[in-house]
Design a protein around this motif. Structure first.
Motif, PDB file in Angstrom:
ATOM      1  N   LEU A 197       0.825  -1.207   0.000  1.00  0.00           N
ATOM      2  CA  LEU A 197       0.000   0.000   0.000  1.00  0.00           C
ATOM      3  C   LEU A 197       0.861   1.259   0.000  1.00  0.00           C
ATOM      4  O   LEU A 197       0.590   2.216  -0.738  1.00  0.00           O
ATOM      5  CB  LEU A 197      -0.928  -0.008   1.215  1.00  0.00           C
ATOM      6  CG  LEU A 197      -2.107  -0.979   1.147  1.00  0.00           C
ATOM      7  CD1 LEU A 197      -2.720  -1.183   2.521  1.00  0.00           C
ATOM      8  CD2 LEU A 197      -3.170  -0.463   0.168  1.00  0.00           C
ATOM      9  N   HIS A 198       1.900   1.261   0.814  1.00  0.00           N
ATOM     10  CA  HIS A 198       2.778   2.428   0.862  1.00  0.00           C
ATOM     11  C   HIS A 198       3.535   2.608  -0.444  1.00  0.00           C
ATOM     12  O   HIS A 198       3.771   3.739  -0.892  1.00  0.00           O
ATOM     13  CB  HIS A 198       3.742   2.311   2.044  1.00  0.00           C
ATOM     14  CG  HIS A 198       3.095   2.612   3.359  1.00  0.00           C
ATOM     15  ND1 HIS A 198       3.648   2.250   4.579  1.00  0.00           N
ATOM     16  CD2 HIS A 198       1.924   3.225   3.665  1.00  0.00           C
ATOM     17  CE1 HIS A 198       2.859   2.640   5.563  1.00  0.00           C
ATOM     18  NE2 HIS A 198       1.802   3.228   5.034  1.00  0.00           N
ATOM     19  N   ALA A 199       3.914   1.499  -1.083  1.00  0.00           N
ATOM     20  CA  ALA A 199       4.597   1.589  -2.367  1.00  0.00           C
ATOM     21  C   ALA A 199       3.669   2.138  -3.444  1.00  0.00           C
ATOM     22  O   ALA A 199       4.103   2.865  -4.348  1.00  0.00           O
ATOM     23  CB  ALA A 199       5.118   0.218  -2.783  1.00  0.00           C
ATOM     24  N   ALA A 200       2.390   1.818  -3.362  1.00  0.00           N
ATOM     25  CA  ALA A 200       1.438   2.274  -4.371  1.00  0.00           C
ATOM     26  C   ALA A 200       0.983   3.708  -4.137  1.00  0.00           C
ATOM     27  O   ALA A 200       0.818   4.481  -5.089  1.00  0.00           O
ATOM     28  CB  ALA A 200       0.221   1.347  -4.395  1.00  0.00           C
ATOM     29  N   PHE A 201       0.778   4.087  -2.867  1.00  0.00           N
ATOM     30  CA  PHE A 201       0.133   5.366  -2.571  1.00  0.00           C
ATOM     31  C   PHE A 201       0.971   6.313  -1.716  1.00  0.00           C
ATOM     32  O   PHE A 201       0.566   7.451  -1.493  1.00  0.00           O
ATOM     33  CB  PHE A 201      -1.205   5.112  -1.854  1.00  0.00           C
ATOM     34  CG  PHE A 201      -2.114   4.171  -2.586  1.00  0.00           C
ATOM     35  CD1 PHE A 201      -2.565   4.455  -3.857  1.00  0.00           C
ATOM     36  CD2 PHE A 201      -2.517   2.977  -2.001  1.00  0.00           C
ATOM     37  CE1 PHE A 201      -3.405   3.589  -4.538  1.00  0.00           C
ATOM     38  CE2 PHE A 201      -3.358   2.103  -2.659  1.00  0.00           C
ATOM     39  CZ  PHE A 201      -3.801   2.405  -3.938  1.00  0.00           C
ATOM     40  N   GLY A 202       2.112   5.832  -1.218  1.00  0.00           N
ATOM     41  CA  GLY A 202       2.915   6.653  -0.336  1.00  0.00           C
ATOM     42  C   GLY A 202       2.436   6.565   1.101  1.00  0.00           C
ATOM     43  O   GLY A 202       1.353   6.044   1.382  1.00  0.00           O
ATOM     44  N   ALA A 203       3.224   7.109   1.994  1.00  0.00           N
ATOM     45  CA  ALA A 203       2.903   7.024   3.418  1.00  0.00           C
ATOM     46  C   ALA A 203       1.710   7.889   3.796  1.00  0.00           C
ATOM     47  O   ALA A 203       1.172   7.766   4.901  1.00  0.00           O
ATOM     48  CB  ALA A 203       4.121   7.426   4.247  1.00  0.00           C
ATOM     49  N   ARG A 204       1.260   8.767   2.892  1.00  0.00           N
ATOM     50  CA  ARG A 204       0.142   9.669   3.195  1.00  0.00           C
ATOM     51  C   ARG A 204      -1.183   8.923   3.350  1.00  0.00           C
ATOM     52  O   ARG A 204      -2.111   9.408   3.995  1.00  0.00           O
ATOM     53  CB  ARG A 204      -0.007  10.702   2.075  1.00  0.00           C
ATOM     54  CG  ARG A 204      -0.291  10.058   0.737  1.00  0.00           C
ATOM     55  CD  ARG A 204      -0.493  11.053  -0.398  1.00  0.00           C
ATOM     56  NE  ARG A 204      -0.588  10.366  -1.683  1.00  0.00           N
ATOM     57  CZ  ARG A 204      -1.638   9.695  -2.102  1.00  0.00           C
ATOM     58  NH1 ARG A 204      -2.703   9.627  -1.313  1.00  0.00           N
ATOM     59  NH2 ARG A 204      -1.650   9.105  -3.282  1.00  0.00           N
ATOM     60  N   VAL A 205      -1.287   7.743   2.719  1.00  0.00           N
ATOM     61  CA  VAL A 205      -2.571   7.051   2.727  1.00  0.00           C
ATOM     62  C   VAL A 205      -2.917   6.575   4.136  1.00  0.00           C
ATOM     63  O   VAL A 205      -2.060   6.105   4.881  1.00  0.00           O
ATOM     64  CB  VAL A 205      -2.568   5.859   1.742  1.00  0.00           C
ATOM     65  CG1 VAL A 205      -1.690   4.726   2.242  1.00  0.00           C
ATOM     66  CG2 VAL A 205      -3.979   5.344   1.496  1.00  0.00           C
ATOM     67  N   LYS A 206      -4.179   6.732   4.496  1.00  0.00           N
ATOM     68  CA  LYS A 206      -4.639   6.312   5.809  1.00  0.00           C
ATOM     69  C   LYS A 206      -5.115   4.866   5.716  1.00  0.00           C
ATOM     70  O   LYS A 206      -6.045   4.552   4.963  1.00  0.00           O
ATOM     71  CB  LYS A 206      -5.784   7.209   6.279  1.00  0.00           C
ATOM     72  CG  LYS A 206      -6.343   6.838   7.644  1.00  0.00           C
ATOM     73  CD  LYS A 206      -7.523   7.731   7.999  1.00  0.00           C
ATOM     74  CE  LYS A 206      -8.118   7.345   9.356  1.00  0.00           C
ATOM     75  NZ  LYS A 206      -9.310   8.161   9.694  1.00  0.00           N
ATOM     76  N   ILE A 207      -4.483   3.958   6.473  1.00  0.00           N
ATOM     77  CA  ILE A 207      -4.843   2.542   6.461  1.00  0.00           C
ATOM     78  C   ILE A 207      -5.590   2.216   7.749  1.00  0.00           C
ATOM     79  O   ILE A 207      -5.077   2.425   8.848  1.00  0.00           O
ATOM     80  CB  ILE A 207      -3.606   1.638   6.337  1.00  0.00           C
ATOM     81  CG1 ILE A 207      -2.787   2.005   5.098  1.00  0.00           C
ATOM     82  CG2 ILE A 207      -4.023   0.165   6.277  1.00  0.00           C
ATOM     83  CD1 ILE A 207      -1.466   1.257   4.999  1.00  0.00           C
ATOM     84  N   GLU A 208      -6.803   1.707   7.599  1.00  0.00           N
ATOM     85  CA  GLU A 208      -7.604   1.290   8.746  1.00  0.00           C
ATOM     86  C   GLU A 208      -7.716  -0.228   8.724  1.00  0.00           C
ATOM     87  O   GLU A 208      -8.171  -0.811   7.740  1.00  0.00           O
ATOM     88  CB  GLU A 208      -8.993   1.932   8.671  1.00  0.00           C
ATOM     89  CG  GLU A 208      -8.963   3.451   8.655  1.00  0.00           C
ATOM     90  CD  GLU A 208     -10.307   4.051   8.297  1.00  0.00           C
ATOM     91  OE1 GLU A 208     -11.313   3.655   8.923  1.00  0.00           O
ATOM     92  OE2 GLU A 208     -10.360   4.900   7.397  1.00  0.00           O
ATOM     93  N   TRP A 209      -7.286  -0.882   9.809  1.00  0.00           N
ATOM     94  CA  TRP A 209      -7.339  -2.339   9.906  1.00  0.00           C
ATOM     95  C   TRP A 209      -8.628  -2.714  10.610  1.00  0.00           C
ATOM     96  O   TRP A 209      -8.776  -2.526  11.813  1.00  0.00           O
ATOM     97  CB  TRP A 209      -6.107  -2.864  10.643  1.00  0.00           C
ATOM     98  CG  TRP A 209      -4.836  -2.478   9.942  1.00  0.00           C
ATOM     99  CD1 TRP A 209      -4.037  -1.407  10.216  1.00  0.00           C
ATOM    100  CD2 TRP A 209      -4.258  -3.129   8.809  1.00  0.00           C
ATOM    101  NE1 TRP A 209      -2.985  -1.359   9.339  1.00  0.00           N
ATOM    102  CE2 TRP A 209      -3.087  -2.404   8.455  1.00  0.00           C
ATOM    103  CE3 TRP A 209      -4.594  -4.261   8.061  1.00  0.00           C
ATOM    104  CZ2 TRP A 209      -2.263  -2.775   7.392  1.00  0.00           C
ATOM    105  CZ3 TRP A 209      -3.784  -4.636   7.000  1.00  0.00           C
ATOM    106  CH2 TRP A 209      -2.634  -3.893   6.676  1.00  0.00           C
ATOM    107  N   PHE A 210      -9.569  -3.203   9.830  1.00  0.00           N
ATOM    108  CA  PHE A 210     -10.897  -3.506  10.354  1.00  0.00           C
ATOM    109  C   PHE A 210     -10.808  -4.614  11.396  1.00  0.00           C
ATOM    110  O   PHE A 210     -10.136  -5.627  11.200  1.00  0.00           O
ATOM    111  CB  PHE A 210     -11.806  -3.951   9.199  1.00  0.00           C
ATOM    112  CG  PHE A 210     -13.217  -4.233   9.614  1.00  0.00           C
ATOM    113  CD1 PHE A 210     -14.114  -3.203   9.844  1.00  0.00           C
ATOM    114  CD2 PHE A 210     -13.654  -5.549   9.773  1.00  0.00           C
ATOM    115  CE1 PHE A 210     -15.425  -3.469  10.228  1.00  0.00           C
ATOM    116  CE2 PHE A 210     -14.957  -5.818  10.154  1.00  0.00           C
ATOM    117  CZ  PHE A 210     -15.835  -4.777  10.388  1.00  0.00           C
ATOM    118  N   ALA A 211     -11.507  -4.434  12.498  1.00  0.00           N
ATOM    119  CA  ALA A 211     -11.513  -5.432  13.571  1.00  0.00           C
ATOM    120  C   ALA A 211     -12.917  -5.563  14.132  1.00  0.00           C
ATOM    121  O   ALA A 211     -13.706  -4.608  14.118  1.00  0.00           O
ATOM    122  CB  ALA A 211     -10.547  -5.019  14.681  1.00  0.00           C
TER     123      ALA A 211
END
Length: 251
Positions: free
Chosen positions: A73-87
């Motif tokens: 994800l970081h390689a595709a969108f950079g560190a700016r992207v907000k990743i939410e790990w659904f739980a």
């Protein structure tokens, strides 16, 4: 918003056509795809250039997969992207989780329950996700997730027979059978596995119906279309139910 479903076999992903979840439009994607779990690094190329600023992921494949997916994800969108790990949690998107330990419920099962309840509100549901494993869960019309059952998936059942018996063949492809009483060994294995899967689902529907009236069975997963003709209960087959649930939860 990119939604990602990391299962036991496949990684599925989609960007919803609508920013706000609308049941009538659920399952419409601007971009979507799937890859084998071992090809996670290739996702970077698949996602390159997509206008994504937010990501929500359901991951049942463990910490190593989480780290590999985060790198992609970081390689595709950079560190700016907000990743939410659904739980899984006690309550979300109209579904109340009655697991003894709510966080222990598989996040894919919780997402599927949310998706099914969002698609078919005010209906008692059995949500059967038929993949590597088959999970069969009960949801009330009011959105109470009561719990469920887990059994080997259709393909795993057939494979286990070949691995643990001396003379039964490995089944390469599971397709429909015309009769429950097959006249050859391959079809007999397939007929038995289908009967076991359909029987578990029908048993869940019958038990749920006793207390909650008419029940709709929502089938999902790769084996859902194979099993649907054999389940003697009202059924709907839904593709990408986990992604639909993530979309409803994100909204």
């Amino acid at each position: 918003m990119l939604l990602v479903d990391v299962g036991n076999t496949l990684i599925k992903w989609g960007i919803p056509a609508d920013k706000v979840f609308v049941a009538g439009n659920a399952g419409r994607w601007l971009h979507a795809g799937s890859m084998a779990r071992g090809e996670v690094a290739a996702l970077t190329q698949a996602w390159q250039g997509l206008p994504v600023t937010r990501v929500m992921v359901s991951n049942v494949a463990g910490q190593a997969m989480k780290e590999a997916l985060q790198a992609a994800l970081h390689a595709a969108f950079g560190a700016r992207v907000k990743i939410e790990w659904f739980a899984s949690q006690p309550q979300l998107a109209g579904v109340r989780n009655h697991y003894k330990n709510p966080g222990q419920l598989g996040c894919d099962r919780f997402a599927s329950a949310i998706g099914a309840h969002a698609l078919y509100p005010q209906r008692a549901l059995i949500v059967a996700t038929c993949g590597t494993a088959t999970t069969v869960d009960a949801v009330t019309a009011d959105g109470d997730f009561l719990g469920g059952m887990i059994l080997p998936g259709l393909g795993v059942m057939a494979t286990s027979l070949a691995l643990n018996t001396a003379q039964l063949p490995q089944i390469q492809t599971i397709s429909a059978v015309a009769t429950p009483f097959a006249d050859n060994t391959t079809d007999a294995i397939i007929a038995g596995c289908i009967a076991a899967q359909a029987g578990a689902i029908e048993r869940a529907v019958a038990a749920h119906r006793v207390r909650h009236g008419e029940v709709l069975c929502v089938l999902a997963g790769g084996a859902g279309p194979v099993l649907m003709p054999y389940v003697a209960a009202p059924c709907e087959n839904v593709d990408n139910l986990v992604l639909i649930g993530l979309h409803a939860a994100a909204a």
